[in-house]
Structure formats: structure tokens, C-alpha cells
Motif scaffolding. Structure first.
Motif, short mmCIF file in Angstrom:
data_model
loop_
_atom_site.label_atom_id
_atom_site.label_comp_id
_atom_site.label_asym_id
_atom_site.label_seq_id
_atom_site.Cartn_x
_atom_site.Cartn_y
_atom_site.Cartn_z
N ASP A 93 57.38 37.87 100.58
CA ASP A 93 56.13 37.73 101.34
C ASP A 93 55.07 37.00 100.51
OD1 ASP A 93 57.30 39.19 103.43
OD2 ASP A 93 56.21 41.04 102.96
N ALA A 94 54.96 37.37 99.25
CA ALA A 94 53.98 36.73 98.36
C ALA A 94 54.29 35.24 98.20
CB ALA A 94 53.96 37.43 97.01
N CYS A 95 55.56 34.90 98.07
CA CYS A 95 55.95 33.48 97.96
C CYS A 95 55.52 32.71 99.20
CB CYS A 95 57.46 33.35 97.78
SG CYS A 95 58.07 33.89 96.19
N GLU A 96 55.78 33.28 100.37
CA GLU A 96 55.42 32.60 101.61
C GLU A 96 53.90 32.47 101.74
OE1 GLU A 96 57.62 34.84 104.57
OE2 GLU A 96 59.30 33.42 104.42
N MET A 97 53.17 33.48 101.31
CA MET A 97 51.72 33.42 101.35
C MET A 97 51.20 32.31 100.42
SD MET A 97 49.05 36.54 100.70
CE MET A 97 47.27 36.29 100.79
N TRP A 98 51.84 32.16 99.24
CA TRP A 98 51.43 31.14 98.26
C TRP A 98 51.60 29.73 98.84
CZ3 TRP A 98 54.96 28.35 94.63
CH2 TRP A 98 54.25 27.52 93.76
N LEU A 99 52.52 29.56 99.75
CA LEU A 99 52.71 28.23 100.35
C LEU A 99 51.58 27.88 101.31
CD1 LEU A 99 56.56 28.39 100.94
CD2 LEU A 99 55.33 27.32 99.04
N LYS A 100 50.75 28.85 101.64
CA LYS A 100 49.66 28.62 102.59
C LYS A 100 48.28 28.87 102.00
CE LYS A 100 52.77 30.24 106.15
NZ LYS A 100 53.26 31.44 106.75
N LYS A 101 48.22 29.64 100.91
CA LYS A 101 46.92 30.04 100.35
C LYS A 101 46.93 29.87 98.83
CE LYS A 101 45.86 33.28 103.98
NZ LYS A 101 45.24 34.52 104.35
N PRO A 102 45.74 29.82 98.21
CA PRO A 102 45.68 29.74 96.75
C PRO A 102 46.32 30.97 96.09
CG PRO A 102 43.54 29.25 97.74
CD PRO A 102 44.41 29.76 98.84
N PHE A 103 46.91 30.75 94.93
CA PHE A 103 47.62 31.81 94.23
C PHE A 103 46.71 32.98 93.88
CE2 PHE A 103 50.02 33.73 90.64
CZ PHE A 103 51.22 33.95 91.30
N LEU A 104 45.44 32.70 93.59
CA LEU A 104 44.50 33.78 93.28
C LEU A 104 44.37 34.74 94.45
CD1 LEU A 104 42.73 34.81 91.00
CD2 LEU A 104 40.87 33.41 91.89
N GLU A 105 44.34 34.23 95.67
CA GLU A 105 44.29 35.10 96.85
C GLU A 105 45.56 35.94 96.96
OE1 GLU A 105 43.17 33.67 100.79
OE2 GLU A 105 42.06 32.03 99.81
N VAL A 106 46.69 35.31 96.66
CA VAL A 106 47.97 36.02 96.72
C VAL A 106 47.98 37.13 95.67
CG1 VAL A 106 50.48 35.80 96.65
CG2 VAL A 106 49.10 33.90 97.52
N MET A 107 47.51 36.82 94.47
CA MET A 107 47.42 37.83 93.41
C MET A 107 46.55 39.00 93.84
SD MET A 107 47.01 35.62 89.89
CE MET A 107 46.48 37.06 88.99
N ASN A 108 45.38 38.70 94.41
CA ASN A 108 44.47 39.75 94.84
C ASN A 108 45.12 40.65 95.90
OD1 ASN A 108 42.46 38.93 93.11
ND2 ASN A 108 41.44 37.64 94.63
N GLU A 109 45.91 40.05 96.78
CA GLU A 109 46.58 40.80 97.83
C GLU A 109 47.67 41.71 97.28
OE1 GLU A 109 47.73 41.93 101.74
OE2 GLU A 109 45.99 40.71 101.18
N TYR A 110 48.51 41.18 96.38
CA TYR A 110 49.70 41.90 95.95
C TYR A 110 49.54 42.69 94.66
CZ TYR A 110 52.19 40.01 99.84
OH TYR A 110 52.59 39.74 101.12
N ASN A 111 48.49 42.43 93.89
CA ASN A 111 48.26 43.20 92.67
C ASN A 111 47.37 44.40 92.90
OD1 ASN A 111 49.87 41.51 91.18
ND2 ASN A 111 48.19 40.41 90.22
N SER A 112 46.86 44.56 94.12
CA SER A 112 45.93 45.67 94.37
C SER A 112 46.67 46.97 94.59
CB SER A 112 45.05 45.37 95.58
OG SER A 112 45.85 45.17 96.72
#
Length: 186
Positions: free
Chosen positions: A167-186
Motif C-alpha cells: 500500500d505504501a509503495c502504491e501511495m508513493w507513486l502518487k504522493k511525495p514520500f514524506l506524506e507516505v512516511m507520515n501515513e505509515y510511520n504513525s
């Protein structure tokens, strides 16, 4: 173009081992998108696909874990992929089974696949998804532990972390990695 690399060891013997969670995450992306690793070059199996407007390469190096960089770097050179467009997925003993942690850069932390990647790319500044496999409860050598299969108790947690990684990989293809980090590291 982005490149997502799952680290692991080739062959049936290693298929379901802790060290192969990177391969498992790539397999999940392949499964859910109905793709296949249809190319074999650069000491790896890979595919070139599209998710939305983003072109993406999924790679499983076939060099064995400790030589992963020998597959990643030639593929990057051939496809002219910048290091900031590379994401590497791998196992991490310091995270409990079922947890993932995203990072934008870092050291190898004793992981030989990441050490090889750093050596071949000449930088520590590439994106990562660390998938927790936990530490052995019994006193066994780390090599035996990471090359062992998950216990029944761990399997449900690992399935969740593989899903979350994909899911995080697919999100990274659409959004900046920092947003993905914030989503999945919380």
C-alpha cells in the motif's frame, strides 16, 4: 520513472523465509495489479509497468541478499533512474513482526543487502521500507533466524506488514514520500 526493489534470496529454499519479506512485498504488488516479473537481466527479475501516470520498475535481485547492489545499480544505469526515485524493501530485526518503518535515508544497520546497495549506489540516500521480523526468542545465530520460516503466530502479522508495504509503495507513486512516511510511520 520509479524503481521499487524487494530484497531477498532466490530459489524455493528461501521463498518463505524472514530474509525474503522484500520479495514478498514485490509479489504482493505483482499479485494485486495482475502483473508478472517478465524480464530477466541485470542479475534480477523485473517488470516495467504503469500505475496511473507513473512508470515503475519492480525488481527482485537474483544475486543473493549480500550482493543486491550488483543488480540494482546496473538496472538504474540502463533505465537512467535517479537514486531519489529508488525505494528498497527489506527485513529488519529491530522491528517486531508486523511493523513497518519508512525512511528517506540511513546506514545499513548491519544488513548486508543494504550494505551492498549503499556500496554500489555510492550513497545512503535512498528510500526504504523496513519490514519487521523481530529478533529470535531462543538463542540461535541470526543467520539461521533470518533464513528460517515465520512461526504460525507471526504469519498473520507478516501478512499485514506485506500488505501495508505494498500500500505504501502504491501511495508513493502518487504522493511525495514524506506524506507516505507520515501515513505509515504513525
Amino acid at each position: 520513472m520509479k524503481c521499487i526493489v524487494g530484497l531477498g534470496n532466490p530459489g524455493k529454499r528461501y521463498k518463505d523465509t524472514r530474509h525474503n519479506v522484500g520479495f514478498m512485498a514485490i509479489d504482493e504488488l505483482i499479485r494485486r495489479n495482475h502483473w508478472e516479473l517478465d524480464k530477466s537481466k541485470f542479475n534480477g527479475n523485473y517488470t516495467v509497468e504503469h500505475i496511473g501516470n507513473e512508470k515503475v520498475i519492480l525488481l527482485q535481485p537474483q544475486t543473493f541478499m549480500n550482493l543486491s547492489g550488483e543488480s540494482i545499480k546496473p538496472l538504474m544505469n540502463y533505465y537512467n533512474i535517479d537514486v531519489e526515485d529508488v525505494l528498497v524493501i527489506y527485513d529488519d530485526l529491530d522491528l517486531p513482526a508486523g511493523k513497518i518503518r519508512l525512511r528517506q535515508k540511513g546506514g545499513h544497520g548491519g544488513h548486508n543487502g543494504i550494505r551492498s546497495t549503499i556500496d554500489h549506489l555510492g550513497t545512503k540516500e535512498f528510500k526504504r521500507i523496513r519490514i519487521g521480523v523481530g529478533r529470535p526468542v531462543k538463542p540461535i545465530p541470526v543467520v539461521d533466524y533470518v533464513l528460517g520460516n515465520f512461526s504460525e503466530e507471526e504469519q498473520a502479522d507478516i501478512a499485514i506488514s506485506i500488505k501495508n508495504s505494498a500500500d505504501a509503495c502504491e501511495m508513493w507513486l502518487k504522493k511525495p514520500f514524506l506524506e507516505v512516511m507520515n501515513e505509515y510511520n504513525s
